[in-house]
Design a protein around this motif. Structure first.
Motif, short mmCIF file in Angstrom:
data_model
loop_
_atom_site.label_atom_id
_atom_site.label_comp_id
_atom_site.label_asym_id
_atom_site.label_seq_id
_atom_site.Cartn_x
_atom_site.Cartn_y
_atom_site.Cartn_z
N ALA A 103 -0.75 2.02 -7.05
CA ALA A 103 -1.06 2.61 -6.11
C ALA A 103 -0.46 3.74 -5.83
CB ALA A 103 -1.10 1.76 -4.76
N VAL A 104 0.90 3.85 -5.79
CA VAL A 104 1.80 5.11 -5.75
C VAL A 104 1.49 6.06 -6.74
CG1 VAL A 104 4.00 6.05 -5.73
CG2 VAL A 104 3.51 4.00 -4.40
N ALA A 105 1.27 5.56 -7.83
CA ALA A 105 0.74 6.70 -9.09
C ALA A 105 -0.49 7.06 -8.66
CB ALA A 105 0.98 6.04 -10.26
N LEU A 106 -1.41 6.36 -8.27
CA LEU A 106 -2.90 6.82 -8.14
C LEU A 106 -2.86 7.83 -6.86
CD1 LEU A 106 -5.20 3.61 -8.60
CD2 LEU A 106 -4.68 5.52 -10.31
N ALA A 107 -1.98 7.75 -5.98
CA ALA A 107 -2.22 8.57 -4.92
C ALA A 107 -1.25 9.92 -5.25
CB ALA A 107 -0.88 7.97 -3.83
N TYR A 150 -3.03 -8.79 -0.79
CA TYR A 150 -2.12 -8.87 -0.55
C TYR A 150 -1.76 -7.83 0.63
CZ TYR A 150 3.29 -9.44 -0.89
OH TYR A 150 4.53 -9.59 -0.61
N PRO A 151 -1.28 -7.91 1.83
CA PRO A 151 -1.54 -6.93 3.04
C PRO A 151 -0.66 -5.73 2.85
CG PRO A 151 -0.80 -9.17 3.77
CD PRO A 151 -0.99 -9.44 2.28
N GLN A 152 0.49 -5.77 2.01
CA GLN A 152 1.06 -4.54 1.81
C GLN A 152 0.43 -3.66 1.07
OE1 GLN A 152 2.54 -7.35 2.27
NE2 GLN A 152 3.97 -6.98 3.85
N ILE A 153 -0.20 -4.07 -0.07
CA ILE A 153 -1.00 -3.37 -1.09
C ILE A 153 -2.36 -2.76 -0.25
CG2 ILE A 153 -2.05 -3.36 -3.17
CD1 ILE A 153 0.70 -3.89 -3.30
N ALA A 154 -2.90 -3.61 0.46
CA ALA A 154 -4.08 -2.99 1.17
C ALA A 154 -3.60 -2.01 2.04
CB ALA A 154 -4.72 -4.39 1.96
N LYS A 155 -2.62 -1.96 2.84
CA LYS A 155 -2.11 -1.00 3.51
C LYS A 155 -1.84 0.46 2.93
CE LYS A 155 -0.14 -3.64 7.39
NZ LYS A 155 1.29 -4.16 7.82
N LEU A 156 -1.34 0.20 1.57
CA LEU A 156 -1.17 1.38 0.65
C LEU A 156 -2.46 1.82 0.37
CD1 LEU A 156 1.65 0.11 -1.87
CD2 LEU A 156 1.55 2.12 -0.15
N GLY A 157 -3.46 1.18 -0.08
CA GLY A 157 -4.79 1.47 -0.37
C GLY A 157 -5.39 2.34 0.71
N GLN A 158 -5.32 1.62 1.97
CA GLN A 158 -6.04 2.34 3.09
C GLN A 158 -5.38 3.66 3.29
OE1 GLN A 158 -5.66 -0.61 5.95
NE2 GLN A 158 -7.19 -2.07 4.81
N ARG A 159 -4.21 3.79 3.25
CA ARG A 159 -3.33 4.93 3.50
C ARG A 159 -3.57 6.08 2.73
NH1 ARG A 159 3.28 5.35 3.86
NH2 ARG A 159 3.29 7.64 3.91
N ILE A 160 -3.82 5.80 1.09
CA ILE A 160 -3.86 6.66 0.09
C ILE A 160 -5.34 7.28 0.50
CG2 ILE A 160 -4.37 7.16 -2.26
CD1 ILE A 160 -2.21 4.69 -2.45
N LEU A 161 -6.27 6.40 0.70
CA LEU A 161 -7.81 6.79 1.12
C LEU A 161 -7.69 7.81 2.01
CD1 LEU A 161 -10.13 3.66 0.44
CD2 LEU A 161 -9.77 5.60 -1.09
#
Length: 1371
Positions: A730-734, A868-879
């Motif tokens: 997720a960090v790399a995709l961001a 996994y909630p932390q990953i979901a937050k990452l994805g939402q934040r990146i979007l």
């Protein structure tokens, strides 16, 4: 054991530890750790058969486990007792799997609120280094004239600076004493400027002080005052000097001295009642007259205010000055006068001790070395840490004076005189370390005559340091953080200066640092840093390993040491060590860690490492690991990746070198490594190659192609089983999305361009997307993105008009904030809106590979819905950051209604939106109806071309107040403002793998992480109980099994969907359709815990499984959509913790919603099996957290409806299908499919229950269909069933097979439970609740046997969970 020996045996490795446990039958179980990356808790295997093919693969079938026992008997001639042990061993092997999964520390990585390392711990560092730059020596001796207030005895002390002032004329004596004092001080600080003023006047002292301060500038000034020829100080703290004619004594207030010398300063007062000066100065400071105390002012006085100096002839007159400036001579003379050697040794021989004080190989040098170690140790032991650092580590001259002050305290107290200091020191004259000094002094004096008279006599070193190291080693064997720190720590530092003791001292120091951060802090506080920094210049190969270890521990504690390392060229030492093939991989991993810390956020460190060719060193070793047939050390791979990532991080020059060296190809091969830590580290390294700090131009095609290649390889890990890996993806995709934002928006805009009005209108109504007959719900996103790709690929299309009718959502409610079209000025798309016609036109540039951009958006969207909630937050934040934000609608919970999979009746039509929409093309078309809200985008004011920042709409993550807004939740745009690229880049999520991985080196590395005695005892008792219950289950006869022992109303509105009985506690776990989980103690009848599996709107439970049941059990909760969540501490109220979560079904990618997923867990192999419909069956290795295999279905196969894994034979499982067929699989075989059969032929309905029969038979199964028939099959003859039971008539809903006892149970929707033996005999029928006055039980949803007892739990549609046992079975 020496650290070198530890390296040879443990190799600092956690991957080779082993330990043994004993069962009740004295069976030893060797548990060997698999080689995985750090941090590591071993995945333990006991004779795991997953790597061995079963007998039937070669045509032979083992009929009975007794054959193994007989073979063992023939080979070892077992006695009857041995035979029993062999049988118990076989039982243990079969029924007590030793595989333990998901106990690694990495599962806490994303939950930790702070960094694992403690790099902010810099309290050990001196705030500033000080140096005494100027020394003012004032001698008020007035030789031959005694002060009026001093009455001297006879004989009296006369020596001043070891000179008799009456042995020569007064003027010459004064000059000689002054020069001697100068020489004595100069030995301690040779670079200072010295000024001598004998018998001065007031003005001369003032001039001396002013000149001294001026020459010292900001450095410390030492003022030494000898007042033996003047009166005592006054009660106001005034000292005495002379007038010009030497006829009067002139008072000099200490306040005047302070105003002339200022700070920092140190005063030495050697006169009677000198404590009066210190007391007056403290009173003056406390009155607020000056702030010198708070700055830096130190005072040393010879005695207290009411005391006079010793006058005994055995002491010099300036005994205080002699202790401070000639401590060895003074200490030996004082000791000699009190020891038994006084009758044999002339004290004048002390002046003839051979050697130099700075040569430790001589007697005088060793004595000085021992004295320094002793006084340092005393100070370390009695002083607070901050005071020790200030007085003994900040200034070399001050440190020497205070060491000698400790000696003065001892000697002068023997003469009833107590030296005074400010700051005050505790009493040290009776410290036990003086005994060690006395012994060393006695040994020295005893051999002194022979060394003086015999020039050929060989010098024998003192055993002092050897004995002190032994004492330190004893402390290491028994000490801990909670005991008194080792007082020998300063001595260890002194020993590092000796070649003969250095290795042992370093080994012991390494053991000490390994005890934890507190130990590292103590070592740094005592002053170890400059010592080990200097040692990096050594070329001694025997010290390399331990120096690497020491620096690993130091940098794991405080990374700020990187500055000193780079300044002194220490990085070169570590790069050379890393490039050494002959050293152990774990030690090279430490070198890589050290280099990574040196470069972490440190541009000078990055540049220095580039100059030493670190990039090619790391890449070369990674290539060797990839080409080597043997498994590379995971820890080394992990830190090579992290080291490279830190070198490339935000450093374009280094990134270019890496790309030129084909680094992406090398790192891509590591993305399939079995250790999640290695995969995550490789993703981190690849992500740092994505440069987000610059805009791409048309000349960057080659760079863009490489980045696209990297992203394509990373997209394969977007659905990895480890949250740690997915977070790094997720960090790399961001980073990629931030740098390629224009193309991402171009793809999004192209989708809008290609959609007809009807499609746009349909976006507000997703309730029409219902589940298809196979249980799958396919969203429209895949086709939407495909259409976007087609449009973008059409280079001939440069502009297009989209006309939207007034009834369209685009015109009726306005376009969305932050959509790709609203950000047209940033996306490279020309957008115009005609208010009269509703026409939107735009012009789009063509990306190189549109499919990659669309897949990237889909992957981010999938991560925004990650289980996994932390990953979901990452994805939402990146979007949100890149301009495509997801809307998550939360369903309303209505009384009496429930949201079911594929059913929208449980949602309120007016569900409130929880966020803002950037582009509806990324909305989840399968997550239920979402009430879309649109707004007309605001018109941005004109912007200057020179500003390259992008307008952003604030994310929900940074605007939490929007969540509860009654509005649509749209965030307000920041109109007319431009944010710099740097500030926007700071909003990107940051990697966690590096900081978390550093924590491994903060933990003990030299001690094996064996389970403690309490855990071993607990497991031994658990295994003993389990074996006992297994034996009873196998050999006891069963009765009716209809005795209801507990009845639990779960309060689930739609009934209990599934249950699970805990093996070693009287707990039952129940879950309902919306994944609420409740735990109940059925013996005490009290609730234990309750929690929700997740809060997302997609609800539906599939199965509950228990992992690691013999140790700390984990609860696996499988949802209908294929999401797996695993909990620990779930039996502790409110303490449950999600340790991992992932999607087990991934064949169709993120655009597909899977339903009716069936799973099962196999502890023997550590495999989780999952299947959905006709999709391939997935095999997940939960230790690796990786998809390892898949079993494809043929085109003629129907959907899998049930799965059951063997708990005896690892790798075997059986599956039941919708068409009534069953199959046996063995994942250890090449084809995996062993046999298939169609036992349910009379009435073809789906299989609702299947499982292996109890015992060692790997080919016998039991299968039940919805039609009500139960078939017993032996796959050695799969053509027909050998036993059929017509249990129910068209209503069978559940089947349970006991793991060890010959009994099965079936449940019916017609409120009926039947229990059968394996021979087909009906043992009991359950229809009613005994405690409810013959009330019928509810429709049965689930049946579960206790794994080690004759206990059955039944979950019914009326929310009642019933627990039954057999009265005839002794528990």
């Amino acid at each position: 054991m020496a650290l070198g020996d530890l390296m040879a045996t443990t190799r600092f490795s956690y991957s080779s530890t082993s330990h043994s446990t004993s069962s009740s039958s004295n069976t030893s179980t060797t548990i060997a750790a698999a080689s995985t990356s750090v941090p590591f808790h071993p995945k333990r295997h006991f004779d795991n058969n997953v790597d061995e093919f079963p007998d039937y693969v070669s045509g032979a079938v083992c009929e009975d486990v007794g054959c193994n026992v007989r073979e063992s008997e023939e080979s070892s001639d077992l006695s009857a007792g041995g035979m029993a042990m062999a049988t118990a061993t076989a039982t243990n092997m079969a029924y007590l799997p030793q595989t333990v999964v998901l106990c690694d520390l990495r599962h806490d990585a994303l939950n930790e609120s702070s960094s694992t390392t403690e790099g902010s711990e810099t309290s050990w560092r001196l705030k500033e280094r000080m140096r005494t730059g100027s020394v003012a020596l004032v001698l008020c001796l007035n030789i031959n004239i005694d002060p009026p207030d001093v009455i001297k005895i006879s004989p009296c002390a006369r020596m001043e600076c070891w000179i008799d002032p009456f042995s020569m004329p007064p003027s010459k004596a004064l000059d000689a004493i002054g020069k001697s004092l100068y020489a004595q001080y100069e030995r301690w600080q040779p670079k200072a400027r010295y000024r001598l003023q004998p018998d001065p006047t007031f003005e001369e002292v003032k001039k001396l002080c002013i000149i001294s301060r001026k020459s010292a500038r900001s450095e410390r000034v030492l003022f030494h005052y000898n007042g033996h020829g003047v009166p005592k100080p006054t009660s106001n703290g005034e000292i005495w000097v002379f007038n010009k004619g030497y006829t009067q004594y002139i008072p000099l207030p200490v306040s005047e001295l302070d105003s002339w010398l200022k700070t920092p300063s140190i005063y030495v007062f050697d006169c009677c009642a000198s404590g009066m000066i210190v007391d007056s100065f403290i009173d003056w400071i406390s009155s607020g007259a000056t702030t010198s105390l708070s700055k830096d002012c130190i005072m040393l006085a010879a005695c207290q205010s009411h005391e006079t100096l010793p006058q005994s002839a055995e002491f010099p007159a300036d005994i205080f000055t002699s202790c401070l400036t000639t401590p060895i001579k003074m200490a030996l003379r004082w000791f000699c006068s009190r020891s038994l050697l006084r009758d044999f040794i002339d004290v004048d021989l002390i002046d003839q001790i051979p050697g130099r004080q700075n040569d430790r190989k001589t007697l005088l040098g060793e004595l000085n070395w021992i004295y320094t170690a002793v006084t340092d140790t005393i100070a370390w032991d009695v002083l607070p840490r901050d005071m020790f650092q200030k007085l003994f580590r900040q200034d070399l001259l001050v440190a020497s004076l205070f060491r000698n002050f400790i000696l003065a305290n001892r000697i002068m107290r023997s003469a009833n005189c107590s030296p005074v200091s400010h700051p005050s020191l505790p009493s040290t004259h009776q410290h036990h370390m003086w005994d060690a000094w006395d012994m060393a002094a006695e040994c020295c004096l005893a051999k002194l005559p022979s060394l003086i008279h015999d020039a050929d006599a060989e010098f024998q070193p003192s055993p002092f340091f050897t004995e002190q190291l032994t004492a330190f080693e004893v402390w290491l064997d028994h000490g801990s953080e909670y005991k008194k720190p080792p007082e020998q720590l300063p001595i260890v530092l002194q020993v590092l200066l000796s070649h003969s003791h250095r290795f042992r001292a370093l080994v012991l120091l390494g053991r000490f640092l390994d005890m934890g951060h507190w130990a590292v802090h103590l070592a740094l506080s005592v002053g170890v840093f400059p010592y080990v920094l200097k040692m990096l210049q050594t070329t001694a190969s025997e010290l390399q390993n331990i120096l690497i270890f020491l620096w690993t521990k130091i940098l794991a504690f405080d990374k700020s040491c990187q500055d000193g390392l780079v300044k002194d060229g220490g990085h070169i030492y570590f790069i050379r060590f890393l490039d050494s093939i002959e050293v152990y991989p774990e030690q090279r991993a430490m070198a890589a860690f050290i280099l990574a810390v040196i470069m972490d956020g440190h541009r000078l460190g990055q540049q220095a490492c580039i100059q030493e060719n670190l990039i090619h060193v790391c890449l070369r070793h990674l290539e060797l690991a990839n080409t080597n047939d043997t498994q590379a050390e995971p820890l080394l791979l992990q830190w090579l990746c992290l080291c490279q990532g830190k070198l490339w991080e935000d450093f374009p020059a280094a990134q270019l070198i890496g790309l030129q060296a084909d680094a992406p190809a090398i790192f891509s091969s590591l993305l399939s490594e079995p250790q999640p830590e290695v995969r995550a580290s490789a993703v981190f390294a690849l992500g740092t190659l994505l440069n987000v700090g610059s805009e791409h131009t048309d000349d960057d095609d080659e760079k863009i192609k490489i980045e696209l290649t990297i992203i394509k390889s990373l997209l394969d890990l977007a659905s990895d089983g480890s949250p740690l890996v997915r977070a790094e993806v997720a960090v790399a995709l961001a980073r990629f999305a931030f740098g390629h934002n224009k193309h991402l928006k171009s793809v999004a805009a192209s989708y809008w361009k290609s959609q007809p009005k009807s499609m746009l209108s349909s976006l507000t109504n997703t309730s029409s997307l219902n589940a298809n007959p196979t249980g799958q719900t396919i969203s429209a996103k895949s086709s939407q993105i495909s259409s976007a790709i087609k449009v973008v690929d059409d280079s001939s299309v440069t502009a297009c008009d989209v006309r939207v009718s007034s009834s369209s959502p685009l015109t009726s409610t306005g376009f969305m904030h932050g959509s790709p079209l609203s950000d047209h000025s940033d996306s490279g798309i020309l957008c115009q809106e005609n208010g009269n016609t509703g026409v939107i036109g735009y012009l789009s540039s063509k990306p190189l590979e549109p499919a990659v951009y669309s897949n990237c958006v889909l992957a981010l969207y999938s991560m925004a819905k990650d289980p996994y909630p932390q990953i979901a937050k990452l994805g939402q934040r990146i979007l949100s950051i890149i301009g495509i934000e997801q809307v998550v609608a939360k369903p309303s919970r209505l009384a009496g209604s429930l949201f079911r999979q594929g059913d929208s009746s449980g949602l309120s039509p007016s569900s409130t939106l929880a966020g803002l929409v950037r582009s509806t093309s990324w909305l989840d078309m399968s997550a239920g109806p979402l009430q879309l809200s649109f707004r007309t985008p605001p018109v941005s004011p004109p912007r200057q071309k020179m500003i390259s920042g992008l307008r952003r709409v604030c994310s929900l993550e940074f605007r939490p107040h929007q969540l509860n807004s009654p509005d649509s939740g749209l965030a307000d745009p920041i109109l007319g403002s431009c944010v710099s690229m740097a500030s926007e880049q700071s909003l990107l999520p940051q990697s966690t793998i590096y900081q978390w991985s550093c924590g491994h080196f903060s933990r003990p590395l030299l001690t094996a992480e064996d389970e403690n005695e309490e855990l071993l005892t607990k497991r031994d008792n658990t295994e003993r109980f389990a074996l006992d219950r297994i034996s009873k289950c196998q050999h006891s006869s069963f009765g009716k099994l209809d005795n209801q022992i507990a009845n639990w109303d779960t309060k689930f509105e739609t009934g209990t969907k599934t249950t699970l009985l805990m093996p070693f506690t009287p707990f039952v776990v129940a879950a309902d359709q919306i994944e609420r989980i409740r735990i109940w103690n059925y013996e005490k009848g009290v609730p234990i815990n309750a929690f929700e599996n997740h809060t997302s709107p997609d609800k539906g439970i599939s199965k509950l499984c228990l992992l690691n049941e013999l140790s700390d059990a984990l609860l696996l909760v499988a949802s209908f959509d294929g999401n797996i969540r695993i909990w620990k501490d779930f039996t502790i109220k409110g303490k449950q913790k999600l340790i991992t979560a992932f999607s087990s079904i991934q064949s169709h990618g993120p655009g597909v919603h899977n339903a009716n997923v069936v799973v099962d867990w196999q502890q023997q192999s550590g495999y989780l099996y999952a299947s959905s419909g006709i999709l391939p069956m997935m095999l997940w290795d939960l230790d690796k957290e990786q998809l390892v295999k898949s079993i494809s279905s043929s085109s003629s196969d129907s959907s899998i409806s049930e799965l059951s894994a063997s708990q005896v034979h690892g790798g075997q499982l059986t599956a039941g299908y919708e068409d009534g067929s069953v199959k046996l699989f063995d994942v250890r075989t090449p084809d995996m499919l062993v046999c298939k059969a169609r036992p349910h032929t009379q009435r073809v309905q789906r299989v609702v229950g299947i499982g292996f029969q109890p015992g060692f038979e790997h080919s016998k199964i039991v299968s039940a269909s919805q039609a009500g028939d139960i078939q017993f099959l032996d796959f050695r003859n799969p053509s027909s069933s050998y036993l059929t039971i017509d249990a129910h008539r068209g209503s069978l809903t559940a089947l349970a097979i006991h793991r060890h006892a010959p009994v099965i149970a079936s449940g019916s929707a017609k409120q009926l439970i039947k229990v059968f033996s394996l021979k087909g005999d009906l043992l009991s029928t359950i229809r009613y609740y005994p405690s409810f006055i013959a009330q019928r039980i509810g429709s049965i949803n689930s049946l579960t046997f206790h794994p080690y007892n004759a206990i059955l739990s039944a979950g019914a549609s009326d929310a009642i969970v019933s627990i039954y046992d057999d009265n005839s079975f002794s528990r």
